[in-house]
Scaffold this motif. Sequence first.
Motif: not given
Length: 109
Positions: A75-104
């Motif tokens: 259960s410890i590993l599962d909770a940590y894995k879910i948190a890492r995946i959500r954080t990685a998705k959030w960072v990826h989406n933030a970078r993608r949105d930032n890149d697309s905003a800069q390129s128009g």
Amino acid sequence: MTSSATAATPPSPYLVLGAAIVLPASGHVILGVPVRGLQFLFFMVILAWVTAKIAPADASFVGRHAGGFLIYALSILDAYKIARIRTAKWVHNARRDNDSAQSGIETHT
């Protein structure tokens, strides 16, 4: 359309990890999946009881409740894995949105 700038920042994986270590299922509660945490708690208790019944009398406390400790570790590993995946998705989406905003370029999700 939702931007990651307006999306809520996910909880820190280390906060989730610490909470899950200190109190079983609390990491899942922080992540917003309390039912999953309750399922882990249920199986922790059940397997701890089963191993206590079949373990030899001279086994240590950990040995008598090894099934429960196994599920606790999972259960410890599962909770940590879910948190890492959500954080990685959030960072990826933030970078993608930032890149697309800069390129128009506008992205639709």
